[in-house]
Design an enzyme around this catalytic site. Structure first.
Site, PDB file in Angstrom:
ATOM      1  N   GLU A   1     111.957   4.188  34.032  1.00  0.00           N
ATOM      2  CA  GLU A   1     113.203   4.753  33.492  1.00  0.00           C
ATOM      3  C   GLU A   1     113.552   4.090  32.165  1.00  0.00           C
ATOM      4  O   GLU A   1     114.686   3.678  31.932  1.00  0.00           O
ATOM      5  CB  GLU A   1     114.345   4.525  34.502  1.00  0.00           C
ATOM      6  CG  GLU A   1     113.957   4.907  35.922  1.00  0.00           C
ATOM      7  CD  GLU A   1     115.073   4.683  36.947  1.00  0.00           C
ATOM      8  OE1 GLU A   1     115.469   5.677  37.567  1.00  0.00           O
ATOM      9  OE2 GLU A   1     115.540   3.556  37.104  1.00  0.00           O
TER      10      GLU A   1
ATOM     11  N   CYS B   1     123.045   8.639  33.634  1.00  0.00           N
ATOM     12  CA  CYS B   1     123.709   7.328  33.534  1.00  0.00           C
ATOM     13  C   CYS B   1     123.459   6.666  32.179  1.00  0.00           C
ATOM     14  O   CYS B   1     124.311   5.920  31.693  1.00  0.00           O
ATOM     15  CB  CYS B   1     123.198   6.383  34.616  1.00  0.00           C
ATOM     16  SG  CYS B   1     123.819   6.766  36.252  1.00  0.00           S
TER      17      CYS B   1
ATOM     18  N   CYS C   1     123.084   7.186  41.662  1.00  0.00           N
ATOM     19  CA  CYS C   1     123.887   6.501  40.653  1.00  0.00           C
ATOM     20  C   CYS C   1     124.593   7.486  39.734  1.00  0.00           C
ATOM     21  O   CYS C   1     125.693   7.236  39.264  1.00  0.00           O
ATOM     22  CB  CYS C   1     123.013   5.551  39.843  1.00  0.00           C
ATOM     23  SG  CYS C   1     121.516   6.296  39.203  1.00  0.00           S
ATOM     24  N   CYS C   2     123.923   8.621  39.441  1.00  0.00           N
ATOM     25  CA  CYS C   2     124.435   9.492  38.386  1.00  0.00           C
ATOM     26  C   CYS C   2     125.678  10.295  38.768  1.00  0.00           C
ATOM     27  O   CYS C   2     126.619  10.369  37.975  1.00  0.00           O
ATOM     28  CB  CYS C   2     123.327  10.416  37.894  1.00  0.00           C
ATOM     29  SG  CYS C   2     121.914   9.516  37.195  1.00  0.00           S
TER      30      CYS C   2
END
Lengths: 651, 651
Positions: A321, A339, A417-418
């Protein structure tokens, strides 16, 4: 006696409580956050979304609190999903009271208190599954990351409600962290593999003015990447008894390859990087540390001039990532995590307070309207983790090197997370719009609504009315109880070639400083400022070293980057070409995609009737005219699966 | 009494012993095989190459033979590296005697005999490391694959030397296989996960005329992909007690997703696929099985019209080394394994014997001069496993999704299938040039030298002189003891727009059948045929659905595909454009890359002096003229690391 520090801040953001949004573009999103996203994500945290991957987030806390049985399920950072959701609710409560959600958060805080251990420790993964492994793997285990998100949620909730129970809770947690980590004898000189707590500690410091928080932040930032002479991650690795799979990653992945002041290029995991840089900017600003600021500026220039997509997306490699090398920006294998675009916004927002330069706010706006907003569907129920700039469903669904590319938004993610991150961005949009200092009000973003700011000892109200980003006309009305001398500084975006400003219908003199038009005068109650930003369709080209965009153009209008979708243009988008004389026109379509301005123009495509079955040929293909229609990139994939591309071949 | 089968073969290849190559282009390669590659690879098999990954191939046999101690090292198919090398030497001995190498091979055969078990079993991996696991994992364990390569080596060695010791050895091995595998009660109805033995068994059948070999081949081919009702791979998986990592692969990977007669598209691992299709073609031809032939033709059309690179490379995905979907042909992440291009040549060679159509030989030639030959360096000491059509070293060295792309050739590989495969191709080139039947001599490839063929009861010699592929002029001299009536069939490649043929300086009548110019007459001793193939620089375009080549062209001259290299054109090759009016010219450069014809022409590139640091801009960039120089693709990467691209943007 506490020393008063001279900070490097040229301005301070106007906080959420002092900003009211009332805007045709953003109102639906604000409504979505309150009415759809917050309840939906609460259901997700409670495993009530049918067909979605289970979260177990609340359950983990219940187990840690002794109210439920079982093992922790999910990621080592699962707790942070709850914290980001709490922060979202807190932001939302800052602008509008809601007793039900406030009560829910209070109950969550009670749950957290029950899950918190005697010594202040709070992390359900370790409390439940591995109590013996606390603080043994700072590099990979996200304990400090989760603590950071809790601190952010706590400060937001305190600011929204004035309730300090959660602040006490996090202060016990941070005291515990201070007892374990630090440079003092007997403590571990460790710092987080995933930065986040740094910027959170700066929020807590700014709220409480307690220096222990800035000192802990400073320790984490200064220690990062040092060899004394051993690297801390090597020390803890040896203590853990050797490597596992995660330890294959290089220190660049963690931005721990060298001390942060020596880092010149954006490296590694892009969210970790930009959270770190945000924390560095906060610390540098607060300490007026010019060397550290200069490191932030150097990293900024590398990020946005060498390693950023036109959508404001960053991180061009799915593997790790991460950032890769300058100008390596493949569109169909872009990672560009939602994110990361959000983190870029956060970093930009910090930089502009320091340098008062539109170059930061232009990027903030670019990421906001494009690479961040694309992370969520128009109904708030679908999310992209990865935001590619080209999607070819047949290929993406079969090629292993595109396996992270999803042709449609997902309901939720195992690593979620997003979704809560985009929710907290939308809920906190108000804080990104204005800044002020003693004598100036800065307008960074053109979003309808009102703010109230103290300048030169007077409370001043500024009302903004606009149909931005679809139209470039913005009206401001100032009001105050008495005429007041101050400066209104309006950002003139770099994408705008012609801007005009009038006050009460008359042209005015103003100075443009770093892209901000500064109008200084004694403002009278009811004065009207009109800003007109020309926003024709612009053809965008990339630096010639961006290999993937060679010979291609993108369309942008105002801050909005466009794309072609199969739904409007048929298949084989790669075959379409545009020319500079495409006669582009734009038009608002109220019924399309919740209302968007579309771009139409003339292009061409291969005359399919004359194409034969040959794979390679010496013939050239006849081309036929093709009316193209482009939609805003953020709104793609709301009409089913299909091809999409931002970059289109130039004739 | 043995039945005489009517085969579907329209011609038979003229074997190696009857073809002598004497050709300016190929002589150096032939010399390289004998003088450099055979010794080099023998050293590699014996672990004597400094700095290269160890092979342990010979050592494994010594251990199996009880002459050395230790465990088997290397791949489960490590034995096949030796067999391919043996085959190479055998091919080489067919054209030129060499007592030393013949003696070495004889010693190797002695070693094999010692390593062979009592019951005929021969595979060092299982004999040494896992004697209890023989024949338990046909899907993944390559026992039949290795046996296939040994059979190929054995038939080649017998044909070269007349020594049948190795034939006896393989017949014991195949008898053992027949005792274990088959449809009869008590045998396992299994077939190889990696096809190869099928085409090898057909060679053994054609050599011995023993039907047990064709019957075993038929069993393997017909059983493949069947459910009776269970799939054999499921049966053996259950018997093994469950899956391991390799079992994540789908049946498509093994071309075992459905019976071969029902397969319409080229799927899975591209070398496995094309070895299988070659065996299918052999079997179908021998049995005159029109349905199976039609399956081969359908797979051929899909392969070459939808899934093949312009270089003749196949397999566009590094993951699983496989075919993906139609028109998915990324250049920078092409896998295009050298072995796959070689296997395509083998398949094409089989198909043309059946259908007598240049469409097969054109592809054979394309793969030979481009995607196969690129697998080896000009000095014979470096190899590409993966043959991409674009290489950007900075990016390829950092992007995980390009990790199989090597910017320079390697000395050897842990999985060393390709080096011995390219060696055996070069050593056996002679067999691809001519075919004959009772009354016709076919010339498939234009390679200088001589052949001797029996037609219409007369021994006829055909001498070929040419400077192909750099020039399109080919002279043939026929000679025979008596005037003889027969047909000379010369391939007119599809890339050639104008071909002219004279006999003894006079224009002649000929019919063109499936791309072969057939000149039938009573040939006199010393008759001269001249074939002139116009070979201007051609601009090649892809089918518009090939996304990665949209807006791009490739250069080809004769059968040779060209590329731009950084060494000639500087960096940022993606920035270069060509136009149809580039005024291309070609010129032979004797000193360059062992002598190549280069293409020069006018293109343009961005005026670098006017490029600023902006990543995205509304400006358009001035372009300046650029003299481009293209070299043959096969010769790239012989001058150090640098950028390379086959496809160049079209102005």
């Amino acid at each position: 006696m506490q020393t008063v520090r001279k900070t490097a801040l040229k301005m301070q953001p106007v906080g959420l409580k002092d900003v009211k949004i009332d805007d045709p573009f953003w109102n639906p999103w604000q409504k979505l956050v309150k009415e759809a996203i917050i309840p939906y994500q609460w259901d997700a945290l409670n495993d009530r979304i049918e067909g979605a991957e289970p979260s177990s987030t609340i359950k983990n806390f219940e187990i840690a609190a002794g109210k439920s049985e079982g093992k922790h399920y999910g990621m080592v950072f699962q707790d942070s999903d709850l914290y980001k959701w709490m922060e979202t609710v807190a932001f939302s409560l800052s602008t509008e009271q809601d007793e039900t959600w406030e009560q829910t958060v209070d109950e969550v805080i009670d749950l957290l208190e029950n899950a918190q251990e005697e010594d202040g420790y709070l992390n359900t993964y370790f409390s439940v599954n591995h109590p013996d492994k606390k603080w043994t793997n700072l590099k990979n285990d996200h304990e400090l990351y989760c603590a950071g998100h809790l601190i952010e949620a706590a400060t937001a909730y305190y600011e929204a409600t004035g309730k300090d129970k959660v602040i006490q809770l996090v202060s016990r947690l941070v005291d515990h962290i201070i007892s374990v980590l630090g440079s003092e004898e007997g403590k571990k000189p460790g710092y987080p593999g995933h930065p986040e707590i740094e910027l959170a500690l700066m929020k807590l410091y700014r709220l409480t003015e307690d220096e222990k928080y800035i000192n802990l932040c400073k320790f984490f930032i200064e220690e990062r990447g040092r060899r004394n002479p051993e690297h801390y991650y090597d020390i803890e690795l040896a203590e853990r008894g050797g490597p596992n799979r995660s330890d294959e990653r290089t220190y660049e992945y963690y931005q721990a390859h060298e001390p942060v002041r020596e880092q010149k290029t954006a490296e590694g995991h892009s969210v970790r990087a930009t959270y770190l840089y945000s924390g560095m900017a906060d610390l540098a600003a607060e300490l007026n540390d010019e060397e550290l600021l200069e490191a932030c500026r150097t990293l900024w220039e590398n990020t946005v001039n060498k390693r950023m997509y036109v959508t404001g997306g960053i991180g061009s490699s799915a593997h790790e990532e991460r950032f890769t090398v300058d100008y390596d920006l493949p569109n169909d294998r872009a990672y560009t995590e939602t994110c990361a675009a959000i983190a870029l916004i956060m970093w930009a927002h910090r930089m502009v307070q320091i340098d008062a330069d539109r170059k930061y706010t232009d990027i903030m706006e670019r990421a906001l309207y494009n690479g961040a907003l694309s992370g969520i569907s128009l109904d708030g129920k679908g999310y992209f983790y990865v935001n590619p700039l080209e999607v070819w469903p047949h290929t993406a669904n079969c090629r292993h090197d595109m396996k992270t590319v999803k042709p449609t938004r997902q309901q939720w993610f195992g690593c979620a997370c997003c979704p809560p991150n985009i929710a907290r961005l939308l809920a906190s949009l108000g804080q990104y719009i204005y800044s002020s200092n003693e004598s100036e009000i800065y307008v960074h973003l053109y979003v309808g609504g009102e703010t109230e700011v103290d300048v030169n000892g007077q409370s001043v109200r500024l009302k903004q009315e606009t149909n931005y980003p679809w139209e470039g006309n913005i009206n401001f009305t100032v009001s105050s109880d008495a005429p007041t001398d101050y400066t209104v500084a309006l950002r003139i975006p770099a994408w705008c070639r012609n801007a005009a400003i009038t006050v009460n219908g008359q042209a005015v003199d103003y100075s443009e400083v770093n892209g901000y038009a500064k109008i200084q005068r004694e403002w009278q109650d009811g004065d009207q400022i009109n800003l007109t930003l020309e926003m024709p369709v612009e053809i965008i080209r990339s630096h010639p070293q961006v290999r993937e965009n060679a010979g291609k153009v993108a369309l942008q209008r105002g801050p909005v980057v466009y794309c072609l979708e199969q739904a409007d243009n048929g298949e084989n988008l790669q075959d379409i070409t545009l020319s500079e004389n495409a006669g582009f026109s734009s038009k608002f379509e109220a019924e399309l995609l919740n209302g968007v301005t579309v771009i139409t123009g003339k292009g061409s495509q291969t005359d399919a009737s004359k194409v034969e079955d040959e794979l390679y040929t010496t013939r050239s293909f006849d081309r036929v005219a093709k009316e193209i229609k482009a939609i805003p990139y953020y709104a793609w994939s709301n009409r089913g699966e299909g091809e999409m591309t931002v970059w289109v071949r130039e004739e």
